[in-house]
Scaffold this active site. Structure first.
Site, short mmCIF file in Angstrom:
data_model
loop_
_atom_site.label_atom_id
_atom_site.label_comp_id
_atom_site.label_asym_id
_atom_site.label_seq_id
_atom_site.Cartn_x
_atom_site.Cartn_y
_atom_site.Cartn_z
N ASP A 92 0.96 -1.33 0.14
CA ASP A 92 -0.84 -0.12 0.50
C ASP A 92 0.93 1.32 -0.04
OD1 ASP A 92 -1.45 -2.11 0.91
OD2 ASP A 92 -2.98 -0.98 2.15
N LYS A 155 -6.81 3.09 -2.74
CA LYS A 155 -7.51 3.13 -1.25
C LYS A 155 -7.41 4.33 -0.70
CE LYS A 155 -5.25 1.93 3.03
NZ LYS A 155 -3.57 1.29 4.07
N LYS A 185 -10.18 0.40 -1.58
CA LYS A 185 -10.30 0.36 -0.13
C LYS A 185 -10.60 0.96 0.22
CE LYS A 185 -6.58 -1.34 3.01
NZ LYS A 185 -5.13 -1.66 3.45
#
Length: 228
Positions: A92, A155, A185
């Site tokens: 990430d 995300k 996400k």
């Protein structure tokens, strides 16, 4: 599947069980892994300095350029590459949020491409855009740059930015922008089953949670929210 049809196990399979506190210890990571197994979540997400870890049966996620994103793209790439070499299955990365806020999406694209090339196709790449710090146009532009750069997910948040974490509006906008081509996400400030359900209804396909047990306790073993 609608939110009302989701079981506890369905939601658990969407969770990155997360420990990214700067004061985290190896013992706490061990406890995170044990809890993740007990809860049946999809993955654990830990800081790259805590790698490698033994977590059979769990996907291992980590972060790059975390939490500010104000690292050189080559540094983010090197950090991500080392993490994958040490066993991470997912990375990430945090974009340069200031670049997105300024509308410099070419810089965001370069950032994402650099990390993607560093890890090749060896790991899933999620791109953290810090949505609470951006207006709608910047959210859309950052998501488009992430997709163009080869990301697998966009995300919402690191969970560390003072502007806040995930919001239903941001998740809806991100999901609409990527149109099912990428995962979405939601992360940051999701502490209850109702929070999680709202994010899933908005289009989230993965949840970043540090309070996974409390969230899952709000879902039924059969379907829907336990108290609905």
């Amino acid at each position: 599947m609608t939110v009302s049809e989701l079981t506890r196990a369905d939601v658990a399979a969407m969770i990155d069980h997360t420990l990214l506190a700067p004061e985290a210890t190896p013992a706490q990571v061990d406890a995170l892994i044990a809890e993740a197994r007990a809860l049946g979540v999809y993955s654990i997400c830990i800081s790259p300095s805590m790698l490698p870890v033994r977590a059979p049966g769990l996907v291992i996620a980590t972060v790059s350029g975390f939490p500010s994103g104000k690292h050189h793209s080559l540094v983010k790439g090197a950090e991500a590459r080392l993490a994958v070499q040490q066993g991470a299955h997912e990375v990430d990365m945090v974009i340069d949020v200031g670049a997105a806020a300024a509308g410099d999406f070419n810089a965001v694209l370069t950032d994402v491409i650099t990390v993607r090339e560093a890890i090749d196709d060896q790991a899933v790449l999620k791109v953290i855009i810090e949505s609470a710090a951006l207006d709608d146009d910047a959210i859309v532009g950052a998501c488009k740059a992430a997709e163009q750069g080869g990301a697998n997910f966009v995300k919402t948040s690191t969970g560390f930015h003072p502007a806040g974490g995930a919001s239903v509006h941001a998740v809806e906008l991100m999901a609409r922008t990527v149109g099912g081509r990428l995962g979405v996400k939601a992360s940051g400030g999701i502490r209850t089953a109702a929070d999680a359900a709202a994010m899933i209804a908005a289009g989230a396909t993965r949840l970043g949670l540090s309070k996974s047990a409390a969230v899952l306790d709000g879902f039924s073993e059969s379907a829907g929210l336990a108290n609905s």
